[in-house]
Enzyme design. Structure first.
Site, short mmCIF file in Angstrom:
data_model
loop_
_atom_site.label_atom_id
_atom_site.label_comp_id
_atom_site.label_asym_id
_atom_site.label_seq_id
_atom_site.Cartn_x
_atom_site.Cartn_y
_atom_site.Cartn_z
N GLU A 270 -14.34 -1.35 66.66
CA GLU A 270 -14.04 -2.06 65.55
C GLU A 270 -13.57 -0.71 64.66
OE1 GLU A 270 -17.73 -3.79 64.32
OE2 GLU A 270 -17.66 -5.47 65.90
N HIS A 289 -16.18 -8.86 61.67
CA HIS A 289 -17.73 -8.44 61.57
C HIS A 289 -18.23 -8.80 60.44
CE1 HIS A 289 -21.12 -5.62 63.50
NE2 HIS A 289 -21.55 -6.51 62.76
P1 NAP Z 1 -34.28 -9.96 67.27
O1 NAP Z 1 -35.01 -10.82 66.26
O2 NAP Z 1 -34.66 -8.70 67.74
O3 NAP Z 1 -33.69 -10.77 68.35
C1 NAP Z 1 -33.13 -10.35 69.61
C2 NAP Z 1 -33.41 -11.10 70.73
O4 NAP Z 1 -33.12 -10.61 71.97
C3 NAP Z 1 -35.31 -11.10 70.94
O5 NAP Z 1 -35.45 -12.38 71.11
C4 NAP Z 1 -35.21 -10.34 71.92
O6 NAP Z 1 -36.47 -10.69 72.87
C5 NAP Z 1 -33.99 -10.54 72.95
N1 NAP Z 1 -33.54 -9.43 73.96
C6 NAP Z 1 -33.60 -8.26 73.59
N2 NAP Z 1 -32.93 -7.69 74.90
C7 NAP Z 1 -32.89 -8.67 75.73
C8 NAP Z 1 -32.43 -8.70 77.14
N3 NAP Z 1 -32.06 -7.43 77.82
N4 NAP Z 1 -32.29 -9.95 77.60
C9 NAP Z 1 -32.75 -11.05 77.00
N5 NAP Z 1 -33.02 -10.99 75.76
C10 NAP Z 1 -33.09 -9.82 75.15
O7 NAP Z 1 -32.83 -9.64 66.28
P2 NAP Z 1 -32.09 -10.35 65.17
O8 NAP Z 1 -32.29 -9.96 64.03
O9 NAP Z 1 -31.85 -11.84 65.66
O10 NAP Z 1 -30.52 -9.72 65.65
C11 NAP Z 1 -29.96 -9.83 66.72
C12 NAP Z 1 -28.75 -8.98 66.79
O11 NAP Z 1 -27.68 -9.57 66.18
C13 NAP Z 1 -28.74 -7.68 66.28
O12 NAP Z 1 -29.23 -6.56 66.99
C14 NAP Z 1 -27.52 -7.18 65.95
O13 NAP Z 1 -26.73 -6.58 66.71
C15 NAP Z 1 -26.76 -8.70 65.74
N6 NAP Z 1 -26.37 -8.94 64.34
C16 NAP Z 1 -25.06 -8.98 63.92
C17 NAP Z 1 -24.46 -9.45 62.92
C18 NAP Z 1 -23.17 -9.84 62.63
O14 NAP Z 1 -22.70 -9.32 61.46
N7 NAP Z 1 -22.28 -10.27 63.36
C19 NAP Z 1 -25.62 -9.55 61.82
C20 NAP Z 1 -27.02 -9.41 62.22
C21 NAP Z 1 -27.22 -9.05 63.51
P3 NAP Z 1 -37.04 -9.88 74.09
O15 NAP Z 1 -37.10 -8.57 73.59
O16 NAP Z 1 -38.22 -10.65 74.13
O17 NAP Z 1 -36.21 -10.30 75.29
C1 GLV Z 2 -25.06 -6.28 61.53
O1 GLV Z 2 -24.11 -6.46 62.56
C2 GLV Z 2 -26.33 -6.12 61.51
O2 GLV Z 2 -26.91 -5.72 62.71
O3 GLV Z 2 -27.06 -6.25 60.57
#
Ligand code: NAP
Ligand code: GLV
Ligand code: GLV
Length: 331
Positions: A270, A289
């Site tokens: 990116e 993003h």
């Molecule tokens: P979260 O609440 O920690 O959710 C991540 C989930 O993934 C958890 O349920 C975790 O559960 C699971 N996980 C982790 N490792 C895994 C694996 N190897 N296999 C299967 N499941 C797995 O995080 P969130 O707040 O939802 O955010 C998720 C991700 O979205 C962030 O880390 C970030 O990279 C991305 N994000 C992107 C944007 C954007 O702008 N596009 C914005 C915000 C976030 P377990 O560990 O229990 O498996």
């Molecule tokens: C965005 O990608 C975030 O991880 O907050």
């Protein structure tokens, strides 16, 4: 002595002004991000830095900043930070969970709708003057989201929020996650989501949406083999991190028609170069993003970073600490 904080980019809202009442704050105001050499130069003698996901906060950078006590990441994902190195050095690392969940889930849905109903293609069709016939029975046909099967990979905060939105679309929800958590229980109890293996999810879902963090386990999680399991005509939406999906395999699958469409808010590199072959495909919807990019959410994220860094520098364990163990290594 007043402690110093370096912020690697100007943030929305006026919260950094408040930070200046208590600390000496230096902000990188250029539109292009600082290099690590720039960060080292500007953050010399700083006890805190506020970082973006595009900064590479690695061990050499931390070694070059001996006064550093806290890193407040302006994102929920923190795969750009060497957490082990920070912990060893007693540097507290925080992120911004929760506050961006709904905004990012909205964007995942924007991609679901855009891919299934060919919104980007249709927009281009109108604006480029291709719309010459009033209404065509076969013009830009897509697939129904209503009643489809949605596969959520990573049923965490954002995965759950995406699943929640599918209720009005009468969808069947399958999910894959490692452990049982509050989100997985809520998904099963209130949304009738079904926990399945990754293989089952890939084989049955019409739309697969990715919500796992980037880690050594999830890097390349969706590659040629996994895509081959997916049904012909299915869709992938990625709002997590680019390297979780193999872009070459994705390209081949869209090009051959195995995947109907793909929606990407994140890329391997990116900004993704204009030469990325995926950008040549009309059925790939590409976004730069912008998952958390609403005015309100980005403002709240800034406030959260400021609270986190102020808590860390005043000797408290910040609310959004990632590496609690670091506190036992602080000098
Ligand atoms: P979260 O609440 O920690 O959710 C991540 C989930 O993934 C958890 O349920 C975790 O559960 C699971 N996980 C982790 N490792 C895994 C694996 N190897 N296999 C299967 N499941 C797995 O995080 P969130 O707040 O939802 O955010 C998720 C991700 O979205 C962030 O880390 C970030 O990279 C991305 N994000 C992107 C944007 C954007 O702008 N596009 C914005 C915000 C976030 P377990 O560990 O229990 O498996
Ligand atoms: C965005 O990608 C975030 O991880 O907050
Ligand atoms: C379409 O506009 C319809 O009336 O079916």
């Amino acid at each position: 002595m007043v402690e110093r904080i370096f912020v690697t980019r100007q943030l929305p809202g006026s919260i950094l002004e408040k930070l200046k009442e208590q600390y000496e704050v230096d902000i990188w105001t250029h539109e292009t991000p600082p290099t690590n050499a720039d960060i080292i130069k500007r953050a010399k003698n700083c006890s805190g830095i506020i970082t973006l996901l595009s900064d590479q906060i690695d061990r050499p950078l931390m070694e070059a900043l001996p006064e550093l006590k806290a890193i407040a990441q302006y994102a929920v994902g923190y795969d750009n930070i060497d957490i082990a190195a920070a912990t060893e050095r007693g540097i507290l690392v925080t992120n911004t969970p929760g506050v961006l969940t709904e905004t990012t889930a909205d964007l995942a849905w924007a991609l679901i709708m855009a891919t299934a109903r060919r919104i980007s293609e249709a927009d281009k069709y109108v604006k480029s003057g291709k719309w010459q016939v009033a209404w065509g029975p076969e013009m830009l046909l897509g697939v129904d989201v209503f009643g489809a099967t949605l596969g959520i990979i990573g049923m965490g905060r954002i995965g759950y929020a995406v699943a929640q939105r599918s209720v009005g679309f009468n969808m069947r929800i399958l999910y894959y996650s490692r452990t049982e958590t509050e989100s997985t229980r809520a998904a099963e109890e209130t949304l009738q989501a079904q926990r399945v293996t990754l293989k089952e999810l890939l084989g049955e879902a019409d739309i697969v949406s990715l919500h796992v963090p980037l880690s050594s386990e999830t890097r390349g999680m969706i590659s040629k083999k996994e895509i081959a399991i997916m049904k012909r005509g299915s869709i992938i939406v990625n709002t997590s991190r680019g390297p979780i999906v193999d872009e070459a395999a994705l390209y081949a699958a869209v090009k051959s028609g195995h995947l109907r469409a793909v929606g990407l808010d994140v890329f391997h590199d990116e900004p993704t170069p204009i030469t990325n072959p995926l950008l040549q495909l009309d059925t790939v919807v590409s976004l730069p993003h912008i998952g958390s990019a609403s005015i309100a959410t980005r403002t709240k994220m800034a406030e959260m970073c400021v609270d986190n860094i102020a808590q860390a520098l005043s000797g408290h364990i910040p609310k959004n600490i990632i590496n609690r163990d670091a506190s036992s290594n602080t000098s």
